[in-house]
Design a protein around this motif. Structure first.
Motif, PDB file in Angstrom:
ATOM      1  N   PRO A 157       0.813  -1.222   0.000  1.00 48.66           N
ATOM      2  CA  PRO A 157       0.000   0.000   0.000  1.00 48.66           C
ATOM      3  C   PRO A 157       0.844   1.269   0.000  1.00 48.66           C
ATOM      4  N   ILE A 158       0.310   2.294  -0.640  1.00 49.16           N
ATOM      5  CA  ILE A 158       0.952   3.613  -0.619  1.00 49.16           C
ATOM      6  C   ILE A 158       0.315   4.407   0.527  1.00 49.16           C
ATOM      7  N   THR A 159       1.159   4.941   1.385  1.00 52.82           N
ATOM      8  CA  THR A 159       0.650   5.758   2.493  1.00 52.82           C
ATOM      9  C   THR A 159       1.295   7.146   2.391  1.00 52.82           C
ATOM     10  N   GLU A 160       0.971   7.981   3.378  1.00 57.14           N
ATOM     11  CA  GLU A 160       1.510   9.342   3.436  1.00 57.14           C
ATOM     12  C   GLU A 160       3.032   9.307   3.596  1.00 57.14           C
ATOM     13  N   LYS A 161       3.553   8.143   4.060  1.00 55.13           N
ATOM     14  CA  LYS A 161       5.002   8.048   4.333  1.00 55.13           C
ATOM     15  C   LYS A 161       5.786   7.473   3.154  1.00 55.13           C
ATOM     16  N   THR A 162       5.089   6.960   2.148  1.00 57.09           N
ATOM     17  CA  THR A 162       5.785   6.355   1.004  1.00 57.09           C
ATOM     18  C   THR A 162       6.626   7.420   0.302  1.00 57.09           C
ATOM     19  N   GLU A 163       7.900   7.063   0.087  1.00 55.67           N
ATOM     20  CA  GLU A 163       8.793   8.103  -0.469  1.00 55.67           C
ATOM     21  C   GLU A 163       8.593   8.339  -1.957  1.00 55.67           C
ATOM     22  N   TRP A 164       8.689   9.581  -2.342  1.00 57.85           N
ATOM     23  CA  TRP A 164       8.620  10.015  -3.748  1.00 57.85           C
ATOM     24  C   TRP A 164       9.954   9.681  -4.392  1.00 57.85           C
ATOM     25  N   ASN A 165       9.925   8.966  -5.505  1.00 50.37           N
ATOM     26  CA  ASN A 165      11.164   8.591  -6.181  1.00 50.37           C
ATOM     27  C   ASN A 165      11.341   9.455  -7.427  1.00 50.37           C
ATOM     28  N   PRO A 166      12.279  10.424  -7.384  1.00 51.56           N
ATOM     29  CA  PRO A 166      12.424  11.347  -8.519  1.00 51.56           C
ATOM     30  C   PRO A 166      12.902  10.641  -9.795  1.00 51.56           C
TER      31      PRO A 166
END
Ligand SMILES: NC(=O)c1ccc[n+]([C@@H]2O[C@H](COP(=O)([O-])OP(=O)(O)OC[C@H]3O[C@@H](n4cnc5c(N)ncnc54)[C@H](OP(=O)(O)O)[C@@H]3O)[C@@H](O)[C@H]2O)c1
Length: 331
Positions: free
Chosen positions: A137-146
Motif C-alpha cells: 500500500p501507498i501511504t503518506e510516508k511512502t517516499e517520492w522517487n524522482p
C-alpha cells in the motif's frame, strides 16, 4: 474569516456549501471570472441551498496576481487552498508549474505575512510516492522517487506541496489532503465528469490498471474536520476505494444502463491511441488522450487511507453510493 481559493471548481464549491451548512458565518471566496460563479451557484441549487450562496463574500483575485490576492486576504484567519490547474496535455507544462507551484507559493507567503492561523492545502495522490507492486500500500510516508516517470501534473502538485512544507518551516500551521479521483455533482464535462460522460456515450474500452476514488462530500468533510482539529503539519490520503478500471467503468455503465466497456486496451493499443491523439492535435484538435493518461491508465496502485479514517474516526462513503449519485445527475 475563512478564505477559499478555487471556489468555482468541484472541490471549492462543495467546500463552500459544507462550511455554510456547518454554520460558518464569515466565509469569503475568490473568483476570476463572474461567469464561473454560475458553477458554484449550480452546486448550491443541486442541494436546494440557494439562500446560503448569498452569504458568501466574493473577492476577485488570481493566485498569480499578488496585489489582488493581498486584497483578498484582508481580515482572513483561515485559508482553504483548492485552486489549481489540472491538465495532462504536454503543452500545458509551463502553466501547470506556474499555477500550481508559484500560485501555492504566493498563498503560503501571504499566509505567513497575514499570520493566518491555519492553512488547508488540497494536494493529490499524484504527489504521494509509489510502491513497486500494488500489493504494497501507498501511504503518506511512502517516499517520492524522482527517478520514476511523473506526469507534469504530478510534478506540479509535488512542487506545490514542497512550498507548503516550506511554509511549515517558517512557522505556518497546515494540513494537507491527498485525495484520489474525486466524484461530485455539477461538473459534468470536467475531471471525473468526463469519465461519466464517456461511459454515457457507450465508451467501449477499459485498461488493466486501478483508480483510487472518493466522494467530494467526504473530501470537504475531512478538510473541515482537520481544520477544526488540533492536528497540524500532517498530510492525509483521502481514498474510499481502489477499484480496477474495468470494475469502475462497469459500475458506472450499470448505473447509466449503458453497454459496459468490453475491449481491453493493452500497452500497444494505448501507445497507438496517444500517438494518434498527438497527430490529431497537430491538425488542431484539443488533446484528450496523452501519454501521461495512457501511463496512468495502466498503473496499478493501492492507496491506504487508514490514517484519515483513524485520526478523524471517519468512514468513507461507498463508491456504489457516490457513483450512483454523481452519474444520475449527469445532464
Ligand atoms: N478533481 C479531482 O479528481 C482531484 C483529485 C485529486 C486532487 N485534486 C485537487 O483538488 C483541487 C481542486 O480540484 P478541482 O477538481 O476542484 O479543480 P477544478 O474543478 O478544475 O477547479 C479549479 C479551481 O481553481 C481555480 N483556479 C485555477 N487557476 C487559478 C488562478 N490562477 N487563480 C485563481 N484561481 C484559479 C479555478 O478558477 P476558474 O473557475 O476561474 O478557472 C477553479 O475554481 C486541486 O488542487 C486539484 O489538484 C482534484
Amino acid at each position: 474569516m475563512i478564505l477559499v481559493t478555487g471556489a468555482t471548481g468541484l472541490v471549492g464549491s462543495h467546500l463552500l456549501l459544507h462550511l455554510l451548512q456547518q454554520g460558518e458565518q464569515r466565509v469569503c471566496a475568490i473568483y476570476r471570472d463572474e461567469k464561473r460563479l454560475e458553477k458554484t451557484k449550480e452546486v448550491f441549487a443541486l442541494h436546494q441551498a440557494e439562500p446560503l450562496f448569498d452569504q458568501i463574500t466574493w473577492r476577485k483575485a488570481d493566485i498569480l496576481d499578488l496585489p489582488s490576492l493581498e486584497e483578498a486576504f484582508q481580515g482572513v484567519t483561515h485559508v482553504y487552498h483548492c485552486a489549481a490547474f489540472v491538465s495532462f496535455d504536454p503543452k500545458d507544462e509551463k502553466k501547470l508549474r506556474k499555477t500550481n507551484i508559484e500560485g501555492t507559493a504566493n498563498i503560503v507567503n501571504l499566509c505567513l505575512a497575514f499570520s493566518i492561523e491555519k492553512l488547508c492545502h488540497v494536494s493529490s495522490i499524484a504527489a504521494l510516492g509509489e510502491t513497486l507492486h500494488c500489493s504494497i500500500p501507498i501511504t503518506e510516508k511512502t517516499e517520492w522517487n524522482p527517478e520514476l516517470y511523473h506526469s507534469d501534473y504530478a510534478l506540479s502538485k509535488f512542487g506545490a506541496e514542497m512550498e507548503v512544507w516550506r511554509g511549515t518551516q517558517e512557522g505556518l500551521n497546515v494540513v494537507i489532503v491527498n485525495p484520489g479521483v474525486i466524484f461530485g455533482r455539477g461538473f459534468d464535462r470536467e475531471g471525473s465528469g468526463e469519465l461519466l460522460y464517456k461511459v454515457s456515450r457507450n465508451f467501449p474500452f477499459y485498461t488493466d490498471g486501478t483508480t483510487a476514488v472518493v466522494a467530494v462530500e467526504d473530501v470537504v468533510s475531512c478538510m473541515y474536520q482537520l481544520m477544526c482539529s488540533t492536528v497540524v503539519n500532517e498530510r492525509y490520503t483521502l481514498v474510499a476505494a481502489n477499484l480496477s478500471n474495468k470494475d469502475l467503468l462497469h459500475q458506472i455503465a450499470a448505473i447509466l444502463r449503458k453497454k459496459p466497456a468490453r475491449f481491453q486496451l493493452g500497452r500497444l493499443g494505448l501507445s497507438l491511441a496517444w500517438r494518434l491523439d498527438a497527430l490529431m492535435s497537430a491538425l488542431g484538435k484539443k488533446r484528450s488522450f496523452t501519454r501521461a493518461i495512457a501511463k496512468a491508465s495502466l498503473s496499478c496502485f493501492y492507496y491506504d487511507a487508514s490514517k484519515a479514517e483513524q485520526t478523524l474516526n471517519f468512514k468513507f462513503s461507498s463508491p456504489s453510493v457516490f457513483l450512483e449519485r454523481t452519474s444520475k445527475s449527469l445532464k
